[in-house]
Design an enzyme around this catalytic site. Structure first.
Site, PDB file in Angstrom:
ATOM      1  N   GLU A 285     -11.232  -0.796  -7.939  1.00 58.91           N
ATOM      2  CA  GLU A 285     -12.576  -1.241  -8.410  1.00 58.91           C
ATOM      3  C   GLU A 285     -12.710  -2.467  -7.271  1.00 58.91           C
ATOM      4  O   GLU A 285     -13.970  -2.762  -7.222  1.00 58.91           O
ATOM      5  CB  GLU A 285     -12.405  -1.751  -9.764  1.00 58.91           C
ATOM      6  CG  GLU A 285     -12.432  -0.872 -10.745  1.00 58.91           C
ATOM      7  CD  GLU A 285     -12.000  -0.967 -11.966  1.00 58.91           C
ATOM      8  OE1 GLU A 285     -12.739  -0.875 -12.987  1.00 58.91           O
ATOM      9  OE2 GLU A 285     -10.685  -1.187 -12.246  1.00 58.91           O
TER      10      GLU A 285
ATOM     11  N   ILE B 294       0.691  -1.343  -0.101  1.00 63.19           N
ATOM     12  CA  ILE B 294      -0.055  -0.212   0.068  1.00 63.19           C
ATOM     13  C   ILE B 294       0.783   1.267  -0.300  1.00 63.19           C
ATOM     14  O   ILE B 294       1.767   1.521   1.054  1.00 63.19           O
ATOM     15  CB  ILE B 294      -0.960   0.196   0.946  1.00 63.19           C
ATOM     16  CG1 ILE B 294      -1.613  -1.357   1.314  1.00 63.19           C
ATOM     17  CG2 ILE B 294      -1.819   1.285   1.184  1.00 63.19           C
ATOM     18  CD1 ILE B 294      -2.822  -1.486   0.166  1.00 63.19           C
TER      19      ILE B 294
END
Length: 737
Positions: free
Chosen positions: A703, A627
């Site tokens: 998404e 991340i």
């Protein structure tokens, strides 16, 4: 300084956005510009028989009325971007008298002011020889076709799923219907077009500037280098700006015809007609299991809508082959051709719709088996991707469930439907898996080291709001060993090094990897310059005998301060540049199945008297590799989860069956979640190291957070009420027994 990746830094572009400094497509006003307004077809199918241009040409301020009667014949050269349907041909705007769908552009009015253009466009009379369009796929399932690009190997199967279903001890066999949706981002589509001889500049809302450049060049028969597309900011898109829609061509036509800059901005209503939509889908999921919960059969059949002139396909059935372990699986995907505009990718395309059906069926199976929904998924956790026969590069689905269940308080759930209350309200908890491919596309980037000690990065990417400016700056800063404030990142110009579309959840993986490669290449070039410079402290060293550390070049083993980028560039007489590309190693790609995974939890409250449904809290836990910026990543995921609330409970574009007109093409009747609909939403990430996906070890987040939200809500609604709803959106009417 060097540990920049992983830090929750605020948005670099945040101040510009909240103070109005960020300029979007419609903000690039040009001297002497005119205004164009599209006249949309008010027939859903047929032929134009008359256009009353003469009656409006003399209205105040009107410069031109352009239709198929007087529009230039355009080249419409061959062009198929990666984002465009592979089969069929895009709409050739104003090239003939045919009307293919309601809202198709049939004319444009150009005037000196927007007010004059709007008045004249509203007054323009267009007559049609109209036919009744077909816009409902439900009666056409027997005529559904195999997509042309899938005719060989499109359907997938292993084992004999039908026979296994027949013999299974426990079965679920149900159908699911998901409504058509429209993207409705905050910023409308807009283009400002300026011609300079045979060179065209477009300030245009685009998630894919180099594709828009190539598309418009092909349409007008121009060399690609004669078209420049500029788009530094995108005010939300969700996929609607991936393709180059007809309004861009219309703006360019108008500017060329009137010989001055032209600005064209779509209305909210027009964005329901000509800029794509999530297709309506009809699906069947059949699951067969043993009494212990092990899956024996999985059948997933899906039908999506498309236009008659193009075949839009999406990954509707793709997740079903690998999400769970099952020996006998069959998937099938078909298209129904309708008299509508071509659908397009909408956040979580295919996966969001397909996972809804699969995860609702899994939830239904858990009740039939008397198993906790998470335990059923744990029982069917695969060791490899059984569809591809490959190991996963990394897979943290069960880790996500463990962490999410603990944070959410899943153990407090009473498994019996309609058993939990808060006063008079029915409370339900639901869960669903999420998955999205860890895509990677080739990308290039340029890194420039300046004499003042700063660095510039350029790439033809886009930013529709996830924080691309910030996260890419972090990658460059860490690679170069510079503080964030010493790096300037620029995007959104087609003359920058090429990048893939800002969609498909691959920007960080693709563009970020290219930026890393460009920064390393710039370091190598700077090192070569320093080694050759007699004034440098590393003069005469070998390239292997020097190293970069916190933005300074020194000999290996030497504790001296070394030489900074700015000093090297100053000695070289100017900036040091390097252009580099990055792509996924095809050998690694062939050996691993690469996906992000997540577990999504939702709690709803249903009013049993009036049927209203409110999501009281939701939590998503994701395994998405490294991340880069936890603050931005959490924002991305909570935004996707909000979109999932809309998909589950609100969003539905309704077409008039008589003419194909979207009857709720406005924000009063097309409902999306607003602040009052959003309660406690949290996104968390599990530690996941994946050395295979790319050099940065990142997977996409744009998404996956939407993918599992709708089924988690639907499953929570069933737990609250005992009513199983297999259509989206779930409405008040569905709750009133």
């Amino acid at each position: 300084m060097t540990n920049v990746i992983g830090q929750p830094l605020p948005r670099i572009d945040g101040r510009a956005k909240v103070t109005g400094g960020a300029r979007y497509a419609a903000d690039f006003n040009q001297k002497g510009q005119a205004y164009a307004v599209i006249v949309s077809a008010t027939a859903g199918l047929g032929r134009i028989t008359e256009i009353g241009a003469d009656a409006v040409s003399g209205m105040p301020g009107v410069i031109a009325v352009i239709s198929h009667l007087n529009a230039p014949r355009l080249a419409y050269g061959e062009h198929k971007g990666v984002i465009d349907p592979a089969t069929g041909e895009r709409l050739h705007v104003l090239q003939d008298d045919q009307v293919r769908f309601w809202g198709q552009p049939v004319a444009i009015v150009v005037a000196d002011t927007l007010d004059h253009a709007e008045r004249a466009a509203a007054a323009l009379k267009v007559a049609y020889a109209a036919e009744r369009p077909v816009v409902d796929p439900t009666g056409l399932l027997a005529s559904a076709v195999i997509p042309e690009t899938m005719r060989r190997g499109g359907d997938a199967a292993r084992g004999d799923a039908d026979a296994a279903l027949e013999s299974a001890e426990v079965k679920v066999d149900e159908s699911y219907d998901i409504a058509r949706e429209n993207h409705n981002p905050m910023e409308p589509h807009a283009t400002i077009a300026v011609w300079d001889g045979d060179r065209l500049t477009l300030w245009s809302k685009s998630q894919f500037v180099i594709n828009e450049q190539a598309e418009i060049a092909a349409i007008f028969g121009l060399p690609v280098e004669n078209v420049q597309v500029i788009c530094p900011f995108v005010g939300g898109a969700f996929g609607t700006s991936l393709r180059t829609w007809p309004h861009v061509t219309l703006a360019a036509i108008a500017a060329r015809e009137v010989g001055r800059p032209v600005k064209l901005v779509l209305t909210r209503k027009q964005m329901f007609y000509i800029t794509g939509h999530r297709p309506r889908t009809l699906q069947r999921i059949a699951l067969g299991a043993a009494k212990d919960g092990k899956l024996k059969s999985l059948i997933h059949e899906g039908v999506g809508e498309t236009s008659r002139y193009e075949e839009f396909i999406e990954a509707l059935t793709s997740v079903s082959g690998f999400l769970y372990s099952c020996p006998d699986v069959r998937t099938r995907y078909r298209l129904v051709k309708l008299d509508t505009g071509t659908p397009t990718y909408m956040r979580g395309p295919g996966e969001a719709s397909g996972v809804f059906a699969l995860e609702c069926a899994m939830d239904e199976l858990s009740y039939k088996l008397g198993l906790d929904p998470i335990e059923l998924r744990r029982l069917n956790e695969p060791e490899i991707d059984e569809a591809a026969g490959k190991p996963f590069s990394s897979r943290s689905l069960m880790t996500c469930y463990d962490a999410g269940a603990e944070r959410f308080g899943w153990s407090k759930r009473d498994p019996k439907p309609r058993s939990m209350r808060d006063g008079r309200l029915l409370i339900g908890m639901g869960v669903a898996s999420a998955s999205y491919p860890a895509f990677h596309a080739p990308s290039s980037a340029l890194a420039r080291l300046l004499p003042d000690g700063t660095a510039e990065i350029e790439v033809a990417a886009s930013d529709m709001g996830p924080g691309t400016y910030t996260s890419m700056t972090q990658v460059a800063a860490e690679t170069l060993g510079l503080p964030i404030e010493s790096v300037r990142f620029s995007l959104g110009r087609s003359d920058f090094p090429p990048a893939p579309s800002h969609g498909g959840s691959w920007t960080m993986a693709s563009v970020g990897s290219a930026i890393r490669a460009a920064c390393i290449a710039a370091q190598e070039e700077a090192a070569k310059r320093a080694i050759a410079d007699q004034r440098s402290p590393v003069f005469g060293a070998s390239i292997d005998g020097v190293m970069w550390e916190e933005g300074r070049l020194r000999r290996r083993g030497d504790t001296a301060s070394g030489q900074a980028y700015g000093d090297i560039a100053a000695s070289a007489g100017g900036p040091i540049e390097a252009n580099a590309s990055a792509s996924r190693d095809p050998d690694i790609a062939s050996r691993y199945s690469m996906h992000a995974f997540g577990a999504v939890f939702a709690e709803v409250a249903v009013d049993p008297d009036v049927g209203t449904i409110r999501v009281r809290r939701a939590l998503g836990t994701y395994g998405a590799g490294r991340i880069v910026n936890p603050r931005l990543a959490a924002s991305q995921c909570t935004g996707g989860m909000v979109g999932g609330i809309g998909m589950a409970l609100m969003e539905r574009t309704v077409l008039d069956q008589r003419d194909g007109r979207p009857v709720n093409a406005h924000m009063a009747d097309y409902l999306v979640p607003v602040n009052l609909d959003i309660a406690d939403i949290q996104a968390h990430f599990v530690d996941e190291v994946d050395p295979h996906v790319n050099a940065l070890g990142v997977k996409g987040l744009g998404e996956i957070a939407l993918v599992g939200m709708a089924p988690a809500i639907a499953n929570a609604v069933f737990h609250a009420t005992g009513i199983r709803v297999r259509t989206l959106p779930i409405r008040i009417e569905d709750m009133i027994a």
